[in-house]
Structure formats: structure tokens, C-alpha cells
Design a protein around this motif. Structure first.
Motif, PDB file in Angstrom:
ATOM      1  N   GLU A 101      33.381  34.335  38.556  1.00 41.85           N
ATOM      2  CA  GLU A 101      34.753  34.652  38.962  1.00 41.85           C
ATOM      3  C   GLU A 101      34.816  35.659  40.110  1.00 41.85           C
ATOM      4  OE1 GLU A 101      37.763  33.528  37.966  1.00 41.85           O
ATOM      5  OE2 GLU A 101      36.727  32.016  36.781  1.00 41.85           O
ATOM      6  N   HIS A 104      36.834  34.786  43.258  1.00 41.85           N
ATOM      7  CA  HIS A 104      38.003  33.919  43.146  1.00 41.85           C
ATOM      8  C   HIS A 104      39.311  34.610  43.538  1.00 41.85           C
ATOM      9  CE1 HIS A 104      35.818  30.796  40.428  1.00 41.85           C
ATOM     10  NE2 HIS A 104      35.180  31.064  41.552  1.00 41.85           N
ATOM     11  N   HIS A 194      38.600  25.054  41.603  1.00 42.84           N
ATOM     12  CA  HIS A 194      39.220  24.973  40.282  1.00 42.84           C
ATOM     13  C   HIS A 194      39.637  23.566  39.903  1.00 42.84           C
ATOM     14  CE1 HIS A 194      39.218  29.307  40.952  1.00 42.84           C
ATOM     15  NE2 HIS A 194      39.239  29.405  39.631  1.00 42.84           N
TER      16      HIS A 194
END
Ligand SMILES: [Fe+2]
Length: 258
Positions: A101, A104, A194
């Protein structure tokens, strides 16, 4: 009866999971569909969403995006190595995926910038009233819920439906080509990463939850997990609703018709 669950079938087939989990997914399906059928995604695909709703969407989800590794960290805190196969699995998975992550949040800002929304707006503008429910819910369940509840609400439900709407939007050539060629790839990186093309994260989260819960959890536990999944979907829907309302409220009429 032995309550222990260890998956033997393929990761991405629902029949690999205990009956209660299959029933839970089926029970939540119509709520998930209400997210997917939200007009926000269709309008984004057609590039008719308009500046107001686009800004409110980007700013409204930002606290959730920024905090997402934090939710995972809160759930990681609940694990204890060696306590159970589910704990060990969750611990390993969360440690690895928190790192995934890492960039992101920056990619989200790149998406917003490509769509014409300055970084400072994402970082500093107060989100539209009523869009905070998703982040508040994820914070609450990750802090106070069980490990299984926290992971099913965030890593299974939200990541799963986000994978689906991301793919839906990303599949639109019209939308992709609405970005300047010079920034197109960087603008679309978050969506592409995603999109659920081959994303196994929600399945892995379901596998962990089933390992934690076993073959026959108490009925009350199943009801609770099912409610957590539905609440995540509904929070996403409400955020979309609020962005659409704002779209009409600002000008007093439908922005696209102007
Ligand atoms: Fe992410």
C-alpha cells in the motif's frame, strides 16, 4: 466435529470456502450490486460526472485512501503469532500487504491531479459533509471489531467492490483517453492497480477470515460478519450518493445539462 478450516480448492472459487461463507457472500450480493450499479461509475466512464462531483469524490474518499494501511495495521495489532493458523496467516498477509500500500496514496493524488484537481485540494480541503462515513466505519471496525470483522469489512468487502468498480471505470477507453497523454499512465495507475483483473486480495482476505472462523462459527458471529460486509458496501454507496447530490446542489440543476 472438527471446526478447523483449511482451504483445498482454488483460491478464487467460492465453492472452496465453508458453506456459511458461501451463504454470507450470497446474502450480500444484492448490496454489492447496488454499489456497482451506482450512477457515479457510469458517469465517470462517460466523462459526464462534472467538476463538482469529481472533486467531491476525490476529496471524499481521500481520508479512507490515506488511512487504508492504518486499518491494516490496526488489524495486525490483533494478531498473535502461534495462537492459531488464522492468526499466523493474517499476520503474514497484513505485514506483506501494508508494504504494498506504500505508494497508493500518492497514486490517488496523481489520479486527482490528472483529473484537474490540485494536490493541495486533496490534502487540505475539508471533505463534503456526509462523505466521511466510509472512513469512520473502517476506523471503527478495525479498532474495536475482531480481527475477522476488521478484515472482512476492509480487505474483503471494500477491496473487493473497489476492484470491481475500478475495473468498470478503467475499461472505458473514453475515460482513459480523457487524460492528457503525457500524464495518462501516471493518472490511471491507481485505477489500474486496483482493478480486479487478476486481483486476489479479497479472496485471500476471505480465506484468512474462514481460517480464523472455522467451518461452523456461531450463528451470531456469521450474522455480525455479514452485517460488516453490507455496511462496507452501503458506506461506499452513501459516499457516491453524496457526491451525486452535491453535483446538483451546487448549480441548482444538473451540471451535465448546462
Ligand atoms: Fe491500495
Amino acid at each position: 466435529m472438527n471446526n478447523h478450516f483449511e482451504r483445498t480448492g482454488p483460491l478464487t472459487e467460492l465453492t472452496s470456502y465453508p458453506q456459511w461463507a458461501q451463504d454470507m457472500v450470497a446474502d450480500c450480493e444484492s448490496t454489492k450490486q447496488s454499489v456497482m450499479e451506482h450512477e457515479l461509475w457510469a458517469m465517470m466512464r462517460e466523462c459526464t460526472l462534472g467538476d463538482v462531483a469529481t472533486t467531491n469524490f476525490m476529496v471524499g474518499i481521500w481520508p479512507f485512501i490515506e488511512r487504508f494501511p492504518g486499518y491494516m495495521a490496526l488489524n495486525l495489532l490483533k494478531t498473535q503469532y502461534g495462537r492459531s493458523a488464522g492468526d499466523d496467516k493474517a499476520r503474514r498477509w497484513l505485514v506483506r500487504n501494508i508494504r504494498v500500500e506504500q505508494n497508493h496514496a500518492e497514486y490517488w493524488i496523481n489520479w486527482a491531479e490528472g483529473a484537474g484537481i490540485p494536490r493541495s485540494t486533496i490534502l487540505h480541503r475539508k471533505a463534503l459533509h456526509g462523505t466521511g462515513g466510509l472512513a469512520a466505519w473502517c476506523e471503527e471496525i478495525s479498532t474495536h471489531g475482531t480481527l475477522a470483522a476488521g478484515m472482512i469489512a476492509t480487505n474483503y468487502a471494500i477491496e473487493g467492490v473497489t476492484g470491481d468498480w475500478s475495473q468498470f471505470v478503467h475499461d472505458s477507453v473514453k475515460y482513459r483517453e480523457s487524460f492528457e497523454p503525457s500524464v495518462r499512465a501516471s493518472s490511471l495507475r491507481w485505477l489500474h492497480l486496483h482493478a480486479a483483473y487478476d486481483d486476489v486480495h479479497p479472496w485471500e482476505a476471505l480465506d484468512i477470515v474462514c481460517t480464523l472462523m472455522g467451518l461452523e462459527p456461531a450463528a451470531g458471529e456469521i450474522i455480525h460478519l455479514t452485517e460488516c460486509v453490507k455496511r462496507s458496501y452501503k458506506s461506499m454507496c452513501m459516499l457516491g450518493d453524496r457526491c451525486m447530490q452535491s453535483r446538483q446542489a451546487v448549480n441548482g440543476f444538473d451540471e451535465a445539462a448546462a
